[in-house]
Scaffold this motif. Structure first.
Motif, PDB file in Angstrom:
ATOM      1  N   ASP A  40       0.833  -1.205   0.000  1.00 53.38           N
ATOM      2  CA  ASP A  40       0.000   0.000   0.000  1.00 53.38           C
ATOM      3  C   ASP A  40       0.871   1.260   0.000  1.00 53.38           C
ATOM      4  O   ASP A  40       0.541   2.266   0.605  1.00 53.38           O
ATOM      5  N   THR A  41       2.022   1.160  -0.678  1.00 55.10           N
ATOM      6  CA  THR A  41       2.956   2.289  -0.789  1.00 55.10           C
ATOM      7  C   THR A  41       3.630   2.221  -2.153  1.00 55.10           C
ATOM      8  O   THR A  41       3.352   1.349  -2.959  1.00 55.10           O
ATOM      9  N   ASP A  61       1.935   9.479   2.807  1.00 54.15           N
ATOM     10  CA  ASP A  61       3.116   8.619   2.909  1.00 54.15           C
ATOM     11  C   ASP A  61       3.145   7.525   1.831  1.00 54.15           C
ATOM     12  O   ASP A  61       4.158   6.844   1.678  1.00 54.15           O
ATOM     13  N   GLN A  62       2.073   7.383   1.067  1.00 52.29           N
ATOM     14  CA  GLN A  62       2.096   6.431  -0.038  1.00 52.29           C
ATOM     15  C   GLN A  62       3.070   6.861  -1.131  1.00 52.29           C
ATOM     16  O   GLN A  62       3.466   6.051  -1.958  1.00 52.29           O
ATOM     17  N   ASP A  64       6.036   8.133  -0.319  1.00 52.42           N
ATOM     18  CA  ASP A  64       7.381   7.971   0.226  1.00 52.42           C
ATOM     19  C   ASP A  64       8.090   6.813  -0.465  1.00 52.42           C
ATOM     20  O   ASP A  64       7.464   5.828  -0.888  1.00 52.42           O
ATOM     21  N   ASN A  66       9.780   3.506  -0.947  1.00 54.79           N
ATOM     22  CA  ASN A  66       9.679   2.212  -0.280  1.00 54.79           C
ATOM     23  C   ASN A  66      10.603   1.267  -1.033  1.00 54.79           C
ATOM     24  O   ASN A  66      10.364   0.948  -2.193  1.00 54.79           O
TER      25      ASN A  66
END
Length: 154
Positions: A40-41, A61-62, A64, A66
């Motif tokens: 979910d990112t 924050d999705q 950001d 990862n």
């Protein structure tokens, strides 16, 4: 164009290797999508934060970085930088009619190098390990292109 027929085993070798690389390239894109959905990112565009059925609860924050998602994205980008050169050099190589054994070693060698590169990337191996497999694949493509160039011009 007699070289570009299913009766030519060199062309069949190329077609198999090229098809495997299509599957690798497209599969890597789907792996990235899977990782984005699982975590979910890993979204990359601000408009991706709009509420939709696939993203019912958007969060800042999705966007950001990862590494789980971005590692797959980097692998995909690396494939996009390397596999098209193989497709072109391989096809030109087929046109000059190389020996079957050489075509098999080079073309299946490239497929193997790309798969080992992917495993090294997934396994978070250091740059030297990944670079070794990249170098093998790159030298194969360069050789096929030079071989084709000499065969077509010389």
């Amino acid at each position: 164009m007699d070289n570009l027929t299913p009766e030519n085993p060199v062309f069949v070798t190329y077609a198999i290797a090229a098809a495997l690389m299509v599957l690798k390239l497209m599969g890597q894109g789907w792996m990235t999508v899977y990782r984005m959905m699982k975590s979910d990112t890993g979204l990359v565009n601000p408009e991706d934060l709009r509420q939709t059925p696939l993203n019912p609860n958007p969060r800042a924050d999705q966007l950001d970085l990862n590494d789980y998602v971005d590692r797959s994205r980097r692998m995909h980008r690396n494939d996009l930088e390397n596999i098209p050169g193989f497709w072109m050099a391989g096809l030109l190589f087929v046109l000059v009619g190389p020996p079957l054994w050489l075509a098999q070693v080079l073309m299946y060698g490239f497929v193997g190098a790309r798969l080992l590169h992917a495993l090294a990337y997934l396994g978070k191996q250091n740059h030297e390990v990944r670079a070794t497999f990249y170098t093998i694949g790159s030298l194969i493509v360069i050789y096929m292109a030079l071989h084709a160039l000499v065969g077509l011009v010389g």
